[in-house]
Scaffold this active site. Structure first.
Site, PDB file in Angstrom:
ATOM      1  N   HIS A  72       0.853  -1.183   0.000  1.00  0.00           N
ATOM      2  CA  HIS A  72       0.000   0.000   0.000  1.00  0.00           C
ATOM      3  C   HIS A  72       0.886   1.230   0.000  1.00  0.00           C
ATOM      4  O   HIS A  72       1.967   1.225   0.586  1.00  0.00           O
ATOM      5  CB  HIS A  72      -0.894   0.013   1.247  1.00  0.00           C
ATOM      6  N   ASP A 129      -7.962  -5.238  -0.236  1.00  0.00           N
ATOM      7  CA  ASP A 129      -8.420  -6.072  -1.363  1.00  0.00           C
ATOM      8  C   ASP A 129      -8.089  -7.538  -1.204  1.00  0.00           C
ATOM      9  O   ASP A 129      -8.534  -8.364  -2.008  1.00  0.00           O
ATOM     10  CB  ASP A 129      -7.793  -5.544  -2.661  1.00  0.00           C
TER      11      ASP A 129
HETATM   12  C1  SDX Z   1      -6.051   0.247  -2.963  1.00  0.00           C
HETATM   13  O1  SDX Z   1      -4.303   4.712  -1.982  1.00  0.00           O
HETATM   14  C2  SDX Z   1      -5.241   4.086  -1.406  1.00  0.00           C
HETATM   15  O2  SDX Z   1      -5.687   4.435  -0.306  1.00  0.00           O
HETATM   16  C3  SDX Z   1      -5.798   2.906  -2.170  1.00  0.00           C
HETATM   17  C4  SDX Z   1      -6.843   2.065  -1.455  1.00  0.00           C
HETATM   18  C5  SDX Z   1      -8.115   2.843  -1.219  1.00  0.00           C
HETATM   19  O3  SDX Z   1      -8.851   2.451  -0.305  1.00  0.00           O
HETATM   20  O4  SDX Z   1      -8.422   3.772  -2.004  1.00  0.00           O
HETATM   21  O5  SDX Z   1      -6.324   1.605  -0.241  1.00  0.00           O
HETATM   22  C6  SDX Z   1      -7.229   0.858  -2.294  1.00  0.00           C
HETATM   23  O6  SDX Z   1      -5.744   0.620  -4.069  1.00  0.00           O
HETATM   24  C7  SDX Z   1      -5.237  -0.778  -2.213  1.00  0.00           C
HETATM   25  C8  SDX Z   1      -4.002  -1.257  -3.023  1.00  0.00           C
HETATM   26  C9  SDX Z   1      -4.479  -2.336  -3.994  1.00  0.00           C
HETATM   27  N1  SDX Z   1      -3.360  -2.702  -4.938  1.00  0.00           N
HETATM   28  C10 SDX Z   1      -2.791  -3.900  -4.888  1.00  0.00           C
HETATM   29  O7  SDX Z   1      -3.007  -4.745  -4.028  1.00  0.00           O
HETATM   30  C11 SDX Z   1      -1.831  -4.159  -6.050  1.00  0.00           C
HETATM   31  C12 SDX Z   1      -0.522  -4.736  -5.504  1.00  0.00           C
HETATM   32  N2  SDX Z   1       0.157  -3.674  -4.778  1.00  0.00           N
HETATM   33  C13 SDX Z   1       1.169  -2.889  -5.485  1.00  0.00           C
HETATM   34  O8  SDX Z   1       0.826  -2.598  -6.808  1.00  0.00           O
HETATM   35  C14 SDX Z   1       1.695  -1.717  -4.664  1.00  0.00           C
HETATM   36  O9  SDX Z   1       1.912  -2.181  -3.415  1.00  0.00           O
HETATM   37  C15 SDX Z   1       0.869  -0.453  -4.564  1.00  0.00           C
HETATM   38  C16 SDX Z   1       0.538   0.104  -5.903  1.00  0.00           C
HETATM   39  C17 SDX Z   1      -0.373  -0.700  -3.793  1.00  0.00           C
HETATM   40  C18 SDX Z   1       1.724   0.576  -3.810  1.00  0.00           C
HETATM   41  O10 SDX Z   1       2.787   0.835  -4.595  1.00  0.00           O
HETATM   42  P1  SDX Z   1       3.908   1.908  -4.125  1.00  0.00           P
HETATM   43  O11 SDX Z   1       3.599   2.582  -2.865  1.00  0.00           O
HETATM   44  O12 SDX Z   1       4.211   2.747  -5.305  1.00  0.00           O
HETATM   45  O13 SDX Z   1       5.058   0.987  -3.755  1.00  0.00           O
HETATM   46  P2  SDX Z   1       6.139   0.503  -4.770  1.00  0.00           P
HETATM   47  O14 SDX Z   1       5.435   0.008  -5.994  1.00  0.00           O
HETATM   48  O15 SDX Z   1       7.175   1.553  -4.907  1.00  0.00           O
HETATM   49  O16 SDX Z   1       6.739  -0.765  -3.985  1.00  0.00           O
HETATM   50  C19 SDX Z   1       7.822  -0.592  -3.103  1.00  0.00           C
HETATM   51  C20 SDX Z   1       8.587  -1.903  -3.258  1.00  0.00           C
HETATM   52  C21 SDX Z   1       9.044  -2.158  -4.688  1.00  0.00           C
HETATM   53  O17 SDX Z   1      10.176  -2.965  -4.596  1.00  0.00           O
HETATM   54  P3  SDX Z   1      11.661  -2.248  -4.684  1.00  0.00           P
HETATM   55  O18 SDX Z   1      11.650  -1.362  -5.913  1.00  0.00           O
HETATM   56  O19 SDX Z   1      11.784  -1.470  -3.383  1.00  0.00           O
HETATM   57  O20 SDX Z   1      12.627  -3.394  -4.776  1.00  0.00           O
HETATM   58  O21 SDX Z   1       7.740  -3.002  -2.907  1.00  0.00           O
HETATM   59  C22 SDX Z   1       7.549  -3.831  -4.053  1.00  0.00           C
HETATM   60  C23 SDX Z   1       7.933  -3.009  -5.252  1.00  0.00           C
HETATM   61  O22 SDX Z   1       8.402  -3.845  -6.302  1.00  0.00           O
HETATM   62  N3  SDX Z   1       6.141  -4.195  -4.071  1.00  0.00           N
HETATM   63  C24 SDX Z   1       5.673  -5.421  -4.306  1.00  0.00           C
HETATM   64  C25 SDX Z   1       4.270  -5.319  -4.155  1.00  0.00           C
HETATM   65  N4  SDX Z   1       3.950  -4.073  -3.839  1.00  0.00           N
HETATM   66  C26 SDX Z   1       5.104  -3.370  -3.804  1.00  0.00           C
HETATM   67  N5  SDX Z   1       6.289  -6.580  -4.659  1.00  0.00           N
HETATM   68  C27 SDX Z   1       5.486  -7.648  -4.827  1.00  0.00           C
HETATM   69  N6  SDX Z   1       4.130  -7.645  -4.697  1.00  0.00           N
HETATM   70  C28 SDX Z   1       3.499  -6.503  -4.342  1.00  0.00           C
HETATM   71  N7  SDX Z   1       2.205  -6.484  -4.206  1.00  0.00           N
END
Ligand code: SDX
Length: 432
Positions: A309, A367
């Site tokens: 998140h 989710d």
């Molecule tokens: C919602 O914003 C809100 O409030 C949203 C929400 C709402 O109520 O409105 O809460 C609803 O959208 C919840 C989130 C649902 N999305 C998912 O479950 C999709 C999977 N999650 C990722 O796509 C990600 O975690 C995000 C998009 C939710 C957050 O992304 P960020 O904050 O931009 O974090 P990031 O992508 O920079 O990740 C940081 C690190 C990265 O690795 P490094 O570059 O540090 O090596 O964590 C890794 C990412 O690759 N990472 C994951 C991951 N999520 C982040 N690796 C594997 N699986 C994951 N799910």
């Protein structure tokens, strides 16, 4: 509105020094006011994704990502999920206080008696292919609503803003249910004023004209709780979309349609559909390590959907409540040992012990478990995000109303870090 700044930060660069007022919120970190930075310092700030940027002042919802805390108008989400119900939460989000019994008795019928759609609107549905994704349908129908309700599109009239708000909160369940019915080739079921909000939605989804459909109160309670858990969430991507659309003066129906479009993305509201599809693809507990490795592999676009998140760096408090509901609903529906739930719980256990996820503070989010409950209730995965949009409509509206009522609000217009070509002259085609 935020009071006078408590102090000022000083930004020194090149031969310039700019004072930036510092404001202290009621909760959360202090903010640096950079509104005069470009005029005084001739520089922009740079924050793609707005990870460190407060886009507005708001009094509606607060998240403490480190503590895993979520407050609606100051009330913790777990208390509201346990003790309140969705329409009471709608009142709280819209007007700032929990309603008295008299206020609730006036508010609920106002919503109930606006659940029908104009009879012509059903022909919008019939223009879609039967296999259209329900999100495509509700996005289109929601945008088209502005062509029906001209008496509530003047954003400068507080009464029209109120009428539009109640109309959208009331009609979204009908729009979502009819999108579902259309996709499965069943006739539309009209709303019923003798049912509560969640029961009415379930009835419109699962009843058929050929026989009576009794809504299971346990299922209705779980549905109502899912609505409450998804109602609002600060300045998330779709809420920021609604605010940006609203800042141009667009009518409220168009602004909410913009929010629906943004929510559809798999990184946002589309994650609940993607999360259940992922759990089904994993299928059995013994295949979990393979997917954990894929999620860690930077060359593999796969991510564990339902994990991570932008703000929560602890458990998403909504996921905790949802996990309890998943156990309750499945047990009470006699679905013991649901294989998908078993995979979900084991995946959570393994992921939260893996250094990759622990170091990045990637916890299950809202989710991760919601899809398991919706699947058990009988919804196809294509209906998961429409249900999220249905619930979030009140949050979008509360945030939109707060912005419109702010006398200092202006059209949103970010700047950029330009890395394109510098000024150059046109070249005739024969000389290229
Ligand atoms: C919602 O914003 C809100 O409030 C949203 C929400 C709402 O109520 O409105 O809460 C609803 O959208 C919840 C989130 C649902 N999305 C998912 O479950 C999709 C999977 N999650 C990722 O796509 C990600 O975690 C995000 C998009 C939710 C957050 O992304 P960020 O904050 O931009 O974090 P990031 O992508 O920079 O990740 C940081 C690190 C990265 O690795 P490094 O570059 O540090 O090596 O964590 C890794 C990412 O690759 N990472 C994951 C991951 N999520 C982040 N690796 C594997 N699986 C994951 N799910």
């Amino acid at each position: 509105m935020v009071s006078d700044s408590k102090s000022a930060a000083s930004l020194k660069f090149n031969d310039m020094e700019v004072d930036l007022p510092v404001y202290s919120p009621n909760l959360g970190p202090d903010v640096l006011d950079i509104r005069k930075l470009y005029a005084q310092g001739d520089v922009f700030t740079y924050d793609p994704g707005f990870t460190s940027t407060a886009s507005c002042e708001s009094a509606i919802t607060f998240i403490d990502g480190d503590k895993g805390e979520l407050l609606y108008r100051g009330y913790p989400i777990d208390q509201l999920a346990e003790k309140s119900h969705f329409l009471e939460v709608c009142y709280l989000l819209l007007y700032g206080e929990l309603p008295t019994a008299a206020q609730l008795d006036e508010f609920i019928p106002r919503v109930t008696r606006h659940t029908m759609l104009h009879e012509q609107i059903q022909y919008f549905f019939r223009g879609f292919r039967r296999d259209a994704h329900p999100m495509a349908i509700i996005c289109g129908v929601q945008g088209a609503m502005s062509s029906f309700y001209h008496d509530s599109t003047d954003i400068n009239d507080p009464w029209q803003r109120e009428v539009a708000s109640i109309r959208m909160i009331a009609k979204m369940p009908t729009i979502a249910a009819w999108a579902f019915k259309y996709s499965i080739g069943q006739p539309f079921i009209y709303p019923r004023n003798d049912l509560d909000y969640a029961s009415n939605f379930l009835h419109m989804c699962f009843a058929v004209p050929a026989e009576e459909y009794i809504v299971d109160p346990i299922v209705s309670r779980a549905m109502d709780r899912i609505f409450t858990l998804h109602a609002d969430h600060e300045q998330n991507a779709s809420t920021s979309t609604v605010r940006l659309a609203g800042s141009s003066g667009a009518n409220p129906f168009a602004c909410i349609a913009a929010g629906i479009a943004c929510l559809w993305g798999p990184a946002h509201g589309g994650a609940n559909e993607a999360a259940l599809n992922m759990l089904r693809e994993i299928g059995t507990v013994d295949r979990i390590p393979e997917f954990i490795e894929r999620a860690k592999d930077k060359d593999d676009p796969f991510r564990l959907m339902g994990f991570g998140h932008r703000v929560y760096k602890n458990f998403d408090p909504r996921a905790k409540v949802m996990k309890e509901s998943a156990d309750e609903v499945l047990d009470l529906m006699g679905i013991e040992n649901n294989p998908t739930l078993q995979v979900a719980k084991e995946l959570e256990r393994i992921a939260l012990s893996d250094p990759y996820f622990v170091e990045r503070k990637l916890y299950p989010n809202v989710d991760f478990y919601s899809g398991i409950i919706l699947d058990a209730i009988g919804f196809p995965t294509s209906m998961f995000t429409p249900i999220f949009a249905l619930a979030r409509t009140v949050g979008w509206i509360a945030q939109w109303k707060e912005m419109i009522a702010d006398p200092t609000q202006k059209i949103g217009r970010p700047r950029q870090l330009y890395t394109g070509e510098k000024n150059r002259d046109y070249v005739d085609v024969e000389n290229r």
